[in-house]
Design an enzyme around this catalytic site. Structure first.
Site, mmCIF file in Angstrom:
data_model
loop_
_atom_site.group_PDB
_atom_site.id
_atom_site.type_symbol
_atom_site.label_atom_id
_atom_site.label_comp_id
_atom_site.label_asym_id
_atom_site.label_seq_id
_atom_site.Cartn_x
_atom_site.Cartn_y
_atom_site.Cartn_z
ATOM 1 N N SER A 170 0.885 -1.145 0.131
ATOM 2 C CA SER A 170 0.249 -0.010 0.121
ATOM 3 C C SER A 170 0.789 1.305 -0.087
ATOM 4 O O SER A 170 2.151 1.101 0.189
ATOM 5 C CB SER A 170 -0.945 -0.128 1.097
ATOM 6 O OG SER A 170 -1.841 -1.183 1.024
ATOM 7 N N HIS A 197 -9.071 5.715 -4.166
ATOM 8 C CA HIS A 197 -9.147 5.270 -2.687
ATOM 9 C C HIS A 197 -8.076 3.826 -2.670
ATOM 10 O O HIS A 197 -8.203 3.283 -1.402
ATOM 11 C CB HIS A 197 -10.314 5.347 -2.093
ATOM 12 C CG HIS A 197 -11.134 4.151 -2.370
ATOM 13 N ND1 HIS A 197 -11.597 3.602 -3.408
ATOM 14 C CD2 HIS A 197 -11.785 3.252 -1.796
ATOM 15 C CE1 HIS A 197 -12.009 2.229 -3.816
ATOM 16 N NE2 HIS A 197 -12.244 2.124 -2.619
#
Length: 498
Positions: free
Chosen positions: A399, A417
């Site tokens: 991430s 997102h």
């Protein structure tokens, strides 16, 4: 709507526009050629329907865009006059948060240590649809009175004190609390009292309050990370200002407003649909999921109030999860310290200055991206750097923590997102092999609390995270400050809340 003859006009390496006809401004598309190939006709059709809906001034498609409820997940829609429940979503204020600890990465190298951490978290933080405090032995009890207070007040000093959450964490929230249309918490309290006017409705509300401090199902997760700060000096300075610690353990969470937000959102969908039908009004593009209301109407004010209450619950839910996770780490590593880096939403409508006037910016699976010097960051810890952007990829590929650049004005100061789905849940369950998924995660040294990792949440069910990040950076929207490497994942196989 038939999109066969619609033309996507490429304007840059990772930007394009889509003309919708008439005097309407085109839809802005963020994504390189590889990413644009992931946008199917239904996704484009939903975006066009949103752009042509009443009161809408702009629509942006981010790299993670895919078909959603009324509007694509991964889109931004702005209007100065109207609010739309669909482009906010059913899981009001679904969000990301990141907790940074002072624990060095090598402390969790051993699988036995990580298994102890997983077990400690499981004793405090439930997972799955419908779960609440009664399912775990070390959660925080939330009674009706406290549930009512946090739903109307958000992360107030009083609420945080009662839950044992550091009050300083409120300054690390995109929004620590939300109010009614008139700026009042009292208006929210009056509405919530009205909602609980019968014993059955009150019992249902209190059952939802008890879900505080829990993850939902589907794509919700908690993930133990090792932080790898980018090597360039500028990124290191920003990372230091954020509080990130290179080579140390952090914890990334994805969750929202749970059953309370779902009930509030669905109640609003039903009420607005009924209002349309009673008045004989046509749904935009014939889609009842694009019901809407003018901001200053009774229906609009009602929606904004319910959205605010769901958002307040989501905020405190995240903060409590982070506190419970920190306590779980201390069960295994007594004395470690941890601080919240940031909490940021991606299913919300916010009143923001855009194109020279206040507009309701609806972000559906999109996250705010304000760069350094943006006036909305005045008097926050991030005025000189821009705020952290938390982008989940997948446990295998990592991430990202990013920070916005001035070029984010192109996308209504928003970015994607996450990676975004490339397979539906049904297709992923049908096509992806369980043994291959589990072996892949084992090869990448990623553990899980699941006996079998959910196939519909496997990394290959999502778009290529590298291409997604490349699109954001090539478009000049944001730059990466740090990469997060997953070491274990907390998930549930239940259906997603959003």
């Amino acid at each position: 709507m038939d999109t066969t003859n619609q033309m996507i006009n490429v304007t840059g390496v990772a930007t394009a526009t889509l003309d919708v006809g008439g005097d309407l401004s085109p839809i802005t598309i963020i994504g390189n050629e590889s990413i644009r190939q992931t946008f199917d006709a239904n996704t484009i059709g939903q975006a066009i329907n949103c752009r042509m809906a009443p009161g809408v001034t702009s629509v942006v498609l981010n790299p993670d865009a895919h078909v959603g409820y009324g509007a694509p997940v991964g889109c931004v829609m702005a209007s100065p006059t109207h609010v739309y429940p669909g482009p906010v979503g059913v899981d009001i204020k679904c969000s990301m948060s990141l907790l940074q600890t002072d624990l060095p990465a090598d402390a969790i190298n051993e699988p036995t240590v990580r298994r102890k951490l997983i077990q400690a978290i499981a004793k405090r933080v439930p997972t799955g649809a419908g779960r609440g405090q009664r399912h775990v032995p070390k959660s925080r009890p939330v009674d009706g009175r406290l549930g009512f207070q946090l739903t109307t007040d958000g992360a107030s000093k009083s609420v945080l004190k009662k839950l044992g959450i550091p009050k300083s964490w409120a300054s690390r929230c995109e929004d620590a609390f939300h109010t009614a249309h008139d700026g009042s918490c009292d208006t929210l309290a009056a509405r919530l009292e009205w909602m609980g006017r019968t014993r059955d409705s009150l019992d249902r509300l209190e059952s939802k309050y008890r879900q505080l401090g829990s993850y939902g199902g589907g794509n919700h997760f908690g993930e133990c990370e090792v932080v790898h700060v980018a090597e360039d000096l500028a990124s290191r300075k920003i990372a230091e200002s954020f509080g990130l610690k290179d080579g140390h353990v952090a914890f990334l969470s994805h969750c929202g407003s749970r059953g309370l937000g779902h009930d509030l959102a669905m109640g609003q969908f039903r009420a607005m649909k009924s209002s349309f039908e009673k008045r004989g009004r046509a749904f935009p593009a014939g889609d009842p999921q694009l019901v809407h209301a003018e901001v200053d109407s009774d229906e609009g004010r009602s929606y904004l109030g319910d959205m605010a209450m769901g958002a307040n619950f989501a905020t405190v839910n995240h903060l409590l999860i982070n506190q419970l996770v920190l306590e779980s780490f201390r069960d295994v590593f007594p004395g470690i310290r941890g601080d919240l880096i940031y909490f940021i939403s991606h299913n919300i409508a916010r009143l923001e200055p855009l194109d020279g006037r206040p507009q309701w910016v609806h972000r559906k699976g999109a996250t705010r991206a304000y760069p350094a010097g943006h006036p909305e960051l005045d008097r926050t810890p991030f005025a000189e750097t821009g705020h952290p952007i938390l982008l989940p990829g997948n446990p295998r590929d990592g991430s990202s923590v990013m920070v916005a650049l001035p070029g984010a004005s192109l996308s209504a100061f928003s970015v994607n997102h996450g990676a975004g789905r490339r397979m539906s849940r049904t297709k992923a369950k049908k096509l992806l092999d369980q043994q291959t998924i589990d072996a892949d995660l084992t090869q990448h040294d990623v553990m899980s609390n699941c006996r079998e990792y959910p196939r519909d949440e496997a990394p290959d069910a999502y778009k290529d995270f590298g291409e997604v990040l490349a699109s954001v950076q090539a478009a000049g929207l944001a730059t990466e400050v740090a990469r997060l490497q997953a070491k274990f994942v907390i998930k549930d196989g239940s259906p997603a809340d959003d």
